[in-house]
Design a protein around this motif. Structure first.
Motif, mmCIF file in Angstrom:
data_model
loop_
_atom_site.group_PDB
_atom_site.id
_atom_site.type_symbol
_atom_site.label_atom_id
_atom_site.label_comp_id
_atom_site.label_asym_id
_atom_site.label_seq_id
_atom_site.Cartn_x
_atom_site.Cartn_y
_atom_site.Cartn_z
ATOM 1 N N THR A 1 4.470 -9.116 4.605
ATOM 2 C CA THR A 1 3.772 -9.185 3.312
ATOM 3 C C THR A 1 4.769 -9.374 2.181
ATOM 4 O O THR A 1 4.836 -10.437 1.569
ATOM 5 N N ARG B 1 9.132 4.930 -10.448
ATOM 6 C CA ARG B 1 7.705 4.982 -10.144
ATOM 7 C C ARG B 1 7.103 6.333 -10.502
ATOM 8 O O ARG B 1 7.692 7.361 -10.208
ATOM 9 N N ASN C 1 1.937 8.366 -7.520
ATOM 10 C CA ASN C 1 1.574 7.183 -6.746
ATOM 11 C C ASN C 1 2.092 7.301 -5.306
ATOM 12 O O ASN C 1 3.288 7.231 -5.077
ATOM 13 N N HIS D 1 5.334 3.280 7.373
ATOM 14 C CA HIS D 1 5.413 2.198 8.366
ATOM 15 C C HIS D 1 5.814 2.774 9.710
ATOM 16 O O HIS D 1 6.798 3.519 9.805
ATOM 17 N N SER E 1 -0.226 -5.762 1.666
ATOM 18 C CA SER E 1 -1.279 -5.535 2.651
ATOM 19 C C SER E 1 -2.609 -5.193 1.972
ATOM 20 O O SER E 1 -2.641 -4.691 0.844
ATOM 21 N N PRO F 1 -3.420 4.303 -6.679
ATOM 22 C CA PRO F 1 -2.916 3.900 -7.991
ATOM 23 C C PRO F 1 -2.446 2.449 -8.040
ATOM 24 O O PRO F 1 -2.081 1.979 -9.093
ATOM 25 N N GLY F 2 -2.493 1.723 -6.914
ATOM 26 C CA GLY F 2 -2.329 0.276 -6.975
ATOM 27 C C GLY F 2 -3.419 -0.291 -7.862
ATOM 28 O O GLY F 2 -3.387 -1.450 -8.256
#
Ligand code: TXA
Ligand code: MG
Length: 313
Positions: free
Chosen positions: A31, A54, A58, A63, A178, A220-221
């Motif tokens: 991605t 950041r 968030n 992975h 993703s 929070p995306g």
């Protein structure tokens, strides 16, 4: 030693070693490039937040190499199993209940009782996971609120020395983050992305609910201004103004084109690279041609809307 290294056995063992020592390592996934740390190590995860600038509320995606490993951290249900079987490894992130007694750092989940997990479909990401041998928390490897990186050069420009190692595995194939589906209850789409909505709906054999803006932003995306390049952006522009740089789609005259043939897969793969390129040139006004709201066009338009939103981050 430089912190940029081409992918290969040396880079993988260095990545594994650094991750074991609590370092932060950028690596390609199919991605976008991720900025990884040991998901069990508060200090290492804290370094990701610091490097990206950041907000700490968030949460991060973890992975793992395969579904079996994912099962050790989160509780699956039949629909989540079905989605994982169909799309893993791949550009799908599932949000699921964290198992009791989990070793995952609370900094990764930002205190939520859920965890976002993904099995990446990229040989370099898989090689880094295997060299390390543990769960890797990895957001996109860009400063918070900026355009996601789809090449190692983008990571160098954005984060530079703040990262211990950047494994260069070439440009990312999908080019968009993703797709995120919350599977803690009835499946809900939290973020459009590399796996298109219709493919998910075909898999679960039902329409996928979409969380509206009125709801609590548990992902929070969903922050409005995101993926922002420096210039201002106008969307769905058929005819650009003379002072605008025109980002086209399909056969047309444009300064830069997401896909001259009108191919949404190519446009997704090129979107962030085009925004990075306009950024690097210091372009102040960008006009973007209409991109159809079908297939990957939904995620492309989502990222463009965020890039165009007023800056509040
Ligand atoms: O393609 C991708 O997903 C890339 C690559 C590196 O895997 N990663 C990525 O991570 O885009 P990031 O951190 O930029 O975006 C992760 C998104 C954020 O919007 C975050 O809020 C959401 O996932 N998220 C993480 N954990 C969550 C949870 N427990 N519940 C809801 N949303 C969550
Ligand atoms: Mg990101």
């Amino acid at each position: 030693m430089s912190n940029l290294q081409p992918s290969g056995p040396d880079a993988f063992s260095r990545a594994g070693e650094l991750l074991r020592q609590g370092g932060i390592v950028a690596f390609p996934t199919e991605t976008v490039y991720g900025l990884g740390a040991d998901a069990r190590d508060d200090g290492a995860v804290g370094r990701i937040y610091a490097a990206k600038g950041r907000p700490s509320f968030n949460p991060l995606i973890v992975h793992v190499p395969n579904l079996g490993t994912a099962r050790t951290y989160v509780a699956f249900n039949p629909l989540a199993e079905r989605l994982a079987a169909a799309f893993w490894p791949g550009a799908l992130t599932l949000v699921l209940p964290l198992k009791a007694g989990s070793v995952i750092s609370p900094l990764v989940t930002a205190g939520l009782g859920t965890l976002a997990v993904r099995v990446p479909d990229h040989p370099v990401a898989q090689a880094v996971l295997s060299a390390f041998g543990g769960p890797v928390a990895a957001p996109s490897a860009n400063p918070s609120g900026r355009v996601s990186p789809t090449t190692a050069a983008h990571v160098v420009q954005g984060l530079g020395d703040a990262v211990d190692l950047i494994v260069d595995g070439g440009p990312c194939g999908v080019g968009l983050e993703s797709t995120i589906v919350d599977c803690t209850g009835t499946p809900e789409l939290l973020r459009a992305g590399g796996v298109p909505l219709h493919a998910l709906e075909a898999c679960i054999d039902a329409p996928l609910a979409q969380r509206t803006h009125a709801d609590v932003p548990t992902s929070p995306g969903q922050l409005q201004s995101h993926y922002a390049p420096w210039g201002t952006i106008r969307l769905n522009v058929e005819v650009p103004r003379p002072d605008e740089v025109y980002l086209g789609f399909g056969p047309m005259e444009a300064d830069l084109n997401l896909s001259p043939s009108g191919d949404l897969i190519e446009a997704a793969a090129r979107l962030f690279a085009c925004l990075h390129e306009l950024d690097a040139k210091g372009v102040e006004r960008i006009a973007v041609a209409p991109v159809p709201m079908i297939g990957l066009g939904v995620a492309i338009n989502d990222r463009l809307r965020r890039a165009a939103a007023p800056r509040d981050l």
